[in-house]
Design a protein around this motif. Sequence first.
Motif, PDB file in Angstrom:
ATOM      1  N   ARG A  85     -17.601  31.444 -21.350  1.00 33.89           N
ATOM      2  CA  ARG A  85     -16.380  30.054 -20.164  1.00 33.89           C
ATOM      3  C   ARG A  85     -16.585  28.444 -21.111  1.00 33.89           C
ATOM      4  O   ARG A  85     -15.409  28.381 -20.806  1.00 33.89           O
ATOM      5  N   ALA A  86     -17.900  28.435 -22.305  1.00 38.33           N
ATOM      6  CA  ALA A  86     -17.598  26.708 -22.585  1.00 38.33           C
ATOM      7  C   ALA A  86     -16.218  26.872 -23.544  1.00 38.33           C
ATOM      8  O   ALA A  86     -16.055  26.090 -23.724  1.00 38.33           O
ATOM      9  N   ASP A  89     -13.233  26.429 -22.189  1.00 39.91           N
ATOM     10  CA  ASP A  89     -12.870  25.116 -21.573  1.00 39.91           C
ATOM     11  C   ASP A  89     -12.844  24.285 -23.016  1.00 39.91           C
ATOM     12  O   ASP A  89     -11.690  23.622 -23.280  1.00 39.91           O
ATOM     13  N   ASP A  90     -13.191  24.132 -24.104  1.00 45.58           N
ATOM     14  CA  ASP A  90     -13.343  24.049 -25.696  1.00 45.58           C
ATOM     15  C   ASP A  90     -11.822  24.145 -26.082  1.00 45.58           C
ATOM     16  O   ASP A  90     -10.777  23.352 -26.243  1.00 45.58           O
ATOM     17  N   HIS A  92      -9.009  25.376 -23.941  1.00 49.60           N
ATOM     18  CA  HIS A  92      -8.149  24.205 -23.069  1.00 49.60           C
ATOM     19  C   HIS A  92      -8.163  22.383 -23.412  1.00 49.60           C
ATOM     20  O   HIS A  92      -7.516  22.460 -23.651  1.00 49.60           O
ATOM     21  N   GLY A  93      -8.961  22.295 -23.132  1.00 52.63           N
ATOM     22  CA  GLY A  93      -9.803  20.781 -24.770  1.00 52.63           C
ATOM     23  C   GLY A  93      -9.292  20.467 -25.170  1.00 52.63           C
ATOM     24  O   GLY A  93      -8.449  19.666 -25.437  1.00 52.63           O
ATOM     25  N   GLU A  96      -5.011  20.584 -24.543  1.00 51.70           N
ATOM     26  CA  GLU A  96      -5.200  18.937 -23.632  1.00 51.70           C
ATOM     27  C   GLU A  96      -5.025  18.046 -24.246  1.00 51.70           C
ATOM     28  O   GLU A  96      -4.227  17.251 -24.301  1.00 51.70           O
ATOM     29  N   SER A 135      -9.815  32.298 -15.813  1.00 51.83           N
ATOM     30  CA  SER A 135      -9.792  30.608 -16.817  1.00 51.83           C
ATOM     31  C   SER A 135      -8.973  31.330 -17.768  1.00 51.83           C
ATOM     32  O   SER A 135      -8.184  30.095 -18.365  1.00 51.83           O
ATOM     33  N   LEU A 139      -5.753  29.071 -19.463  1.00 57.58           N
ATOM     34  CA  LEU A 139      -5.115  28.929 -20.819  1.00 57.58           C
ATOM     35  C   LEU A 139      -4.637  29.343 -21.289  1.00 57.58           C
ATOM     36  O   LEU A 139      -3.803  28.752 -21.521  1.00 57.58           O
TER      37      LEU A 139
END
Length: 187
Positions: A85-86, A89-90, A92-93, A96, A135, A139
């Motif tokens: 998950r991390a 998320d990374d 995705h960041g 962004e 998630s 992404l």
Amino acid sequence: LAANPSHVATLINLSWTLYELGDLQGAIARGEEARRHDPSDPIVWVNLGLYRLATGEVAARDEAYGRFLELAGGEPRQRRMRLLRAALDDLHGLIERDPSQAPGAIEVLPRLTGALEGMDRDAQRSYQYPALLASAGALALHADDAAEAEALLRRALELDPHLPAARAHLALAVAAQGRDAGPETEA
């Protein structure tokens, strides 16, 4: 670091701070230093993979993500899902922050979702598993790969139909491919 220059958690945090500040070479240098002190820490490797992705170093990116997945695969199920998950998320960041990084993130995504597919049946029945697939689908959608997003989101909703954001993302993925998303908005 002055008191303990080999403290891996501090090196990891410093490398992440440098990454966040836009100092990719500094982030890589501190990440490599952390790797030298503890090559068995999956967080070291996933961060190095992200930093190498951001600098366009494909071979080093692939090596780092490969090592991350190898190490994460040996972790207990809940920690493995948290690590994946991390990583999602990374990525995705990163997109962004810099949308031009989307193609590199999409290249990495199948390796991360492949690690999910390899998990046991109990993991697949947990809440976290379909949430991770959702998630990953979000992404892919954010990285403009609507077809991949659709496949991941459909799988997530098959396992857990109570993921409202996944349903919304699925409708967007279908519409982005030029198809009628009506059935996805009514489900």
